[in-house]
Design an enzyme around this catalytic site. Structure first.
Site, PDB file in Angstrom:
ATOM      1  N   GLY A  22       0.823  -1.192   0.000  1.00  0.00           N
ATOM      2  CA  GLY A  22       0.000   0.000   0.000  1.00  0.00           C
ATOM      3  C   GLY A  22       0.856   1.239   0.000  1.00  0.00           C
ATOM      4  O   GLY A  22       2.064   1.180  -0.279  1.00  0.00           O
ATOM      5  N   GLY A  23       0.229   2.355   0.328  1.00  0.00           N
ATOM      6  CA  GLY A  23       0.929   3.626   0.251  1.00  0.00           C
ATOM      7  C   GLY A  23       2.012   3.785   1.291  1.00  0.00           C
ATOM      8  O   GLY A  23       2.927   4.595   1.118  1.00  0.00           O
ATOM      9  N   MET A  24       1.942   3.028   2.408  1.00  0.00           N
ATOM     10  CA  MET A  24       2.933   3.240   3.461  1.00  0.00           C
ATOM     11  C   MET A  24       3.692   1.975   3.833  1.00  0.00           C
ATOM     12  O   MET A  24       4.534   2.007   4.726  1.00  0.00           O
ATOM     13  CB  MET A  24       2.264   3.817   4.713  1.00  0.00           C
ATOM     14  CG  MET A  24       1.235   2.920   5.363  1.00  0.00           C
ATOM     15  SD  MET A  24       0.429   3.762   6.762  1.00  0.00           S
ATOM     16  CE  MET A  24      -0.675   2.466   7.338  1.00  0.00           C
ATOM     17  N   VAL A  27       3.830  -5.868   2.617  1.00  0.00           N
ATOM     18  CA  VAL A  27       3.638  -6.987   3.535  1.00  0.00           C
ATOM     19  C   VAL A  27       4.110  -8.276   2.861  1.00  0.00           C
ATOM     20  O   VAL A  27       3.755  -8.548   1.712  1.00  0.00           O
ATOM     21  CB  VAL A  27       2.161  -7.125   3.954  1.00  0.00           C
ATOM     22  CG1 VAL A  27       2.002  -8.250   4.981  1.00  0.00           C
ATOM     23  CG2 VAL A  27       1.645  -5.812   4.519  1.00  0.00           C
ATOM     24  N   LYS A  42       5.590  -6.657   7.893  1.00  0.00           N
ATOM     25  CA  LYS A  42       5.173  -5.407   7.248  1.00  0.00           C
ATOM     26  C   LYS A  42       6.363  -4.457   7.288  1.00  0.00           C
ATOM     27  O   LYS A  42       6.869  -4.108   8.362  1.00  0.00           O
ATOM     28  CB  LYS A  42       3.976  -4.788   7.968  1.00  0.00           C
ATOM     29  CG  LYS A  42       3.496  -3.475   7.370  1.00  0.00           C
ATOM     30  CD  LYS A  42       2.337  -2.898   8.152  1.00  0.00           C
ATOM     31  CE  LYS A  42       1.066  -3.644   7.903  1.00  0.00           C
ATOM     32  NZ  LYS A  42       0.425  -3.280   6.601  1.00  0.00           N
ATOM     33  N   ASP A 133      -7.441   3.293  12.195  1.00  0.00           N
ATOM     34  CA  ASP A 133      -7.618   2.953  10.787  1.00  0.00           C
ATOM     35  C   ASP A 133      -8.492   1.704  10.645  1.00  0.00           C
ATOM     36  O   ASP A 133      -8.125   0.749   9.968  1.00  0.00           O
ATOM     37  CB  ASP A 133      -6.261   2.740  10.110  1.00  0.00           C
ATOM     38  CG  ASP A 133      -6.354   2.784   8.582  1.00  0.00           C
ATOM     39  OD1 ASP A 133      -7.366   3.292   8.061  1.00  0.00           O
ATOM     40  OD2 ASP A 133      -5.418   2.299   7.915  1.00  0.00           O
TER      41      ASP A 133
END
Length: 366
Positions: A22-24, A27, A42, A133
């Site tokens: 993902g953006g950050m 995994v 991660k 989140d």
């Protein structure tokens, strides 16, 4: 980072196939060569600031102490080549997001998922940790009918590393952010309850309450509550309306939500406490309406003034909402938005900066 460039982290975690990105973060499935077990790793974005590195380790230590059957447990953490990584239990199974791609779920299933996720949130909140989140892709559905909440506190860690240090950083997924997150205000455990309310609403209807681009969805929840379909049973509507109240203080706790969804799952109607009258717990009548329990009629005597006060407060809220809607309504001269990447100029000034930071900080819609 890929499994080609880094094979083993700290001579222990051998990266295998990539499970997602993902953006950050990225995994990976990995092997813990010390304990000979499979784990999930991660790997977050780079961080060079020593203060932020120390904060990352401190936060990771806090999260590692969380131990609940409804959580994907954080096992270890470290930093390699300026990139922090987190080692977690490997949970096999689809995400709730993947399940919802095929449409809404049966209400009984949603109630069971809601009970487990809310119980996990209640546990972490009691430890002083907020998820920040909650979204369908962070709910893992295992084959043994368990629902696990993943990435607990990861948004906060990523927010620290990205140096989004405003009060209550706006890191999170825009479709599920609480209004106070979208506005860059203080974030408490009530934000998780709001986000879970949106997740459960989507699971019941098959549709997101706030669809659209990140800025659009953020502005929507600042001026409006999520639409509540009349087709939903009364207990669900009452619960979800309370969970998605724009005032954080008006929302039930995660513990209350767990009790309510468990009651719905078993066919009984839940009783949600009234935040403004905690000494008189609410009971729910057979038609789903709420009534305060009384002792010698004293609660009933107090109800009249309180209802008048609530009516005045409700009218004020409606007036503010209408005013904001009028401010946000497109005028004859369209406001410059550069393709939806800037906050419209007619949004109230106090929301301009946090909304722009939200857009700049969040890249993933889910």
């Amino acid at each position: 980072m890929s499994s080609d460039s880094v094979i083993v982290l700290d001579d222990r975690y051998r990266l295998l196939d990539e499970l997602g990105h993902g953006g950050m973060s990225d995994v990976f499935r990995a092997t813990d060569e010390l304990l000979q077990r499979e784990v999930a790793v991660k790997v977050l974005r780079e961080v060079e600031d020593p203060v932020l590195r120390a904060r990352f380790i401190a936060e990771a230590q806090l999260l590692a102490r969380l131990n609940h059957p409804g959580l994907v447990t954080l096992l270890d953490a470290g930093i390699r080549a300026d990139r922090p990584y987190l080692v977690m239990t490997l949970a096999e199974g689809p995400t709730l997001a993947a399940q919802l791609a095929a449409g809404a779920l049966p209400p009984q299933t949603v109630a069971e998922i809601g009970t487990q996720v809310a119980a996990a949130l209640a546990y972490a909140h009691a430890q002083g940790v907020t998820h920040r989140d909650v979204k369908p892709s962070n709910v893992l559905l295992c084959g043994d009918s368990r629902a696990l909440l993943a990435d607990f506190g990861i948004a906060r860690l990523a927010g620290d590393l990205e140096q989004h240090t405003r009060t209550g950083e706006t890191i999170g997924s825009p479709a599920y952010l609480a209004p106070e997150q979208a506005a860059g205000e203080a974030v408490t455990s009530a934000a998780d309850v709001y986000s879970l309310g949106l997740v459960l609403l989507e699971a019941l209807t098959g549709e997101r309450a706030f669809p659209g681009a990140p800025l659009e969805t953020a502005v929507q929840r600042l001026v409006a509550s999520p639409p509540m379909p009349v087709s939903l049973p009364r207990p669900w509507r009452d619960l979800l309306t309370a969970m998605t109240a724009r005032d954080p203080a008006a929302r039930p706790t995660a513990e209350d939500v767990a009790a309510a969804t468990a009651a719905i799952a078993t066919g009984t109607v839940p009783a949600l406490p009234d935040p403004g009258e905690s000494t008189q717990p609410l009971a729910v009548t057979t038609d789903g309406s709420a009534a305060a329990s009384t002792k010698g009629g004293r609660a009933s005597a107090r109800r009249g003034p309180r209802r008048r006060w609530l009516l005045v407060a409700a009218l004020v809220v409606v007036a503010v909402a209408v005013a904001l809607v009028l401010l946000l309504r497109p005028s004859g001269d369209p406001q410059p938005t550069r393709g939806g990447t800037e906050v419209p100029a007619n949004v109230p000034e106090r929301y301009q900066q946090p909304l722009q930071e939200l857009h700049d900080a969040i890249e993933e819609p889910r």
